[in-house]
Scaffold this motif. Structure first.
Motif, short mmCIF file in Angstrom:
data_model
loop_
_atom_site.label_atom_id
_atom_site.label_comp_id
_atom_site.label_asym_id
_atom_site.label_seq_id
_atom_site.Cartn_x
_atom_site.Cartn_y
_atom_site.Cartn_z
N GLY A 147 -39.83 -18.34 20.84
CA GLY A 147 -38.97 -18.77 19.75
C GLY A 147 -37.81 -17.86 19.49
O GLY A 147 -36.75 -18.28 19.05
N GLY A 148 -37.97 -16.58 19.76
CA GLY A 148 -36.89 -15.63 19.52
C GLY A 148 -37.37 -14.20 19.70
O GLY A 148 -38.57 -13.93 19.71
N PRO A 149 -36.44 -13.26 19.84
CA PRO A 149 -36.81 -11.86 20.07
C PRO A 149 -37.43 -11.18 18.85
O PRO A 149 -38.02 -10.12 18.97
CB PRO A 149 -35.47 -11.21 20.44
N SER A 150 -37.29 -11.78 17.67
CA SER A 150 -37.78 -11.14 16.44
C SER A 150 -39.30 -11.03 16.40
O SER A 150 -39.84 -10.24 15.61
CB SER A 150 -37.29 -11.91 15.21
N VAL A 151 -40.00 -11.81 17.22
CA VAL A 151 -41.46 -11.78 17.21
C VAL A 151 -42.03 -10.88 18.30
O VAL A 151 -43.25 -10.77 18.44
CB VAL A 151 -42.05 -13.20 17.34
N LEU A 152 -41.15 -10.23 19.08
CA LEU A 152 -41.64 -9.41 20.19
C LEU A 152 -42.41 -8.19 19.74
O LEU A 152 -43.20 -7.64 20.50
CB LEU A 152 -40.45 -8.97 21.07
#
Length: 406
Positions: A121-126
């Motif tokens: 979904g996006g890099p913010s959850v890495l």
């Protein structure tokens, strides 16, 4: 301090090399840049609206992104087919091609990580995947093992070629005592990254289509067919449009690797078909959906039968020596094999595993324009990175790039 100066000089010379070239080269880089920008635009829409803009649902939660991730892990692992004969078996026929293969592995691994980020979904959850910060759940989770082996293999494929090229840039020979241990380790690591990826699916008992003991070995066979096939195509382009010399016998030896792997892959496909259809059970419904359709749902039929036809034709063409030694036939067969395995390990593996659902419901998956745009952008990113790496490596290996002492 001296090494920093040399490194700075290498960076400057590399930048000069990758920003200058023929009209054809600039058109190629401009094309890749446009595709990447289009992919970034599609990805910005996904970031704004979430994964709802994709064709994935709660029924089919893995789609085009994970399909490409799975396939590219095999492409990255295929570099070992050049590393082992060059560094371990000391076969000089592979020497000119090994750095190109490792550059291809680096590009493939970066694309793998990009597809994972897109699918999350996006890099913010890495941060969830960072040891000590997120919930890493090591060693119980196979996903954490995949994170470790992929990043470890990326590290090996960056450091080993960099050391060799850094020494050659200075006009020095690389020391075998430095890079050979890493090369030997990368041979085992390459097998590990694909087996661990296979275990991600194989360990899901609720998905009988994936819960197959043959999945791991078949992953390796298909990887060692598609990966070297792509390497042959890349080497053909490089030796046509650059001064980098690739001997005919090098291509022929790699073609032999592709041939054997493609034959083994076909044998395993026949074995899987026998297992699914000789004495079918309700666990065979996923395979029925893939190969024959289920309850009128036939979205994957044209994909899988096209892939099987291309796979068989390409393998037969490669099996005959006269055909395989004809480079036009060889390149065409390698292209067909690469596309066939991309389909087979993509839609042909990921999507059927979710169909039918736990309650027998069939929810077919079709990628949206946003998914296709992001996917093409990531492939363009990989091609862009590989072009930069290959252009620098070729400059050093041909002697055009050398450290000049002031």
């Amino acid at each position: 301090m001296r090494r920093l100066k040399v490194f700075g000089s290498l960076v400057r010379d590399s930048l000069d090399t990758i920003t200058h070239g023929s009209k054809r080269y600039h058109l190629w880089m401009a094309f890749l840049t446009i595709v990447m920008l289009a992919g970034m635009y599609c990805y910005s829409i996904q970031l704004e609206h979430g994964l709802s803009v994709t064709g994935m649902t709660d029924r089919v939660s893995w789609g085009l992104y994970i399909s490409n991730f799975t396939f590219l892990v095999g492409v990255a692992a295929a570099a070992v087919m050049l590393v082992m004969p060059t560094y371990v078996l000391k076969d000089i026929d592979f020497k000119q091609a090994v750095l190109i293969g490792e550059g291809l592995a680096v590009a493939a691994l970066i694309m793998c990580l990009a597809f994972v980020i897109a699918d999350m979904g996006g890099p913010s959850v890495l941060w969830h995947m960072l040891p000590g910060i997120g919930v890493f759940n090591f060693p119980n989770s196979m996903l954490t093992w995949d994170v470790l082996v992929l990043n470890g293999y990326l590290f090996l494929n960056i450091t080993i070629p960099f050391y060799i090229l850094f020494r050659h840039y200075q006009g020095k020979k690389s020391k075998k005592s430095v890079y050979v241990p890493g090369a030997i380790l990368s041979v085992f690591w390459a097998v590990g990254i694909h087996l661990v990826t296979a275990f991600l699916y194989q360990g899901l008992q609720a998905r009988p289509f994936w819960n197959n003991a043959l999945l791991g070995p078949r992953f390796l066979a298909s990887a060692f067919a598609a990966g070297p096939a792509l390497i042959i195509l890349v080497l053909a382009i490089i030796r046509t449009y650059t001064a980098f010399k690739i001997e005919d016998k090098t291509l022929k030896k790699i073609a032999m690797v592709v041939t054997v792997a493609a034959q083994i892959n076909l044998i395993m496909l026949v074995s899987e078909l026998f297992k699914e259809f000789y004495a079918p059970t309700h666990h065979s419904e996923s395979a029925y959906y893939l190969f024959f359709g289920l309850k009128g749902k036939t979205a994957l039929l044209p994909w899988i039968w096209t892939a099987i036809t291309m796979n068989v034709v390409a393998t037969v063409m490669l099996t005959f020596h006269k055909l395989r030694n004809n480079f036009r036939v060889l390149f065409f067969a390698c292209f067909m094999l690469f596309v066939a395995i991309w389909i087979e390990k993509g839609f042909g593996l990921i999507v059927p595993g979710f169909i039918p659902g736990p309650y027998g419901k069939i929810a077919e998956y079709t990628p949206t324009g946003i998914e296709i745009g992001v996917t093409l952008g990531i492939w363009a990113l990989g091609a862009f990175i590989f072009t930069i790496l290959a252009r620098t490596a070729i400059g050093i290996e041909t002697g055009k790039l050398r450290y000049k002492k002031k």
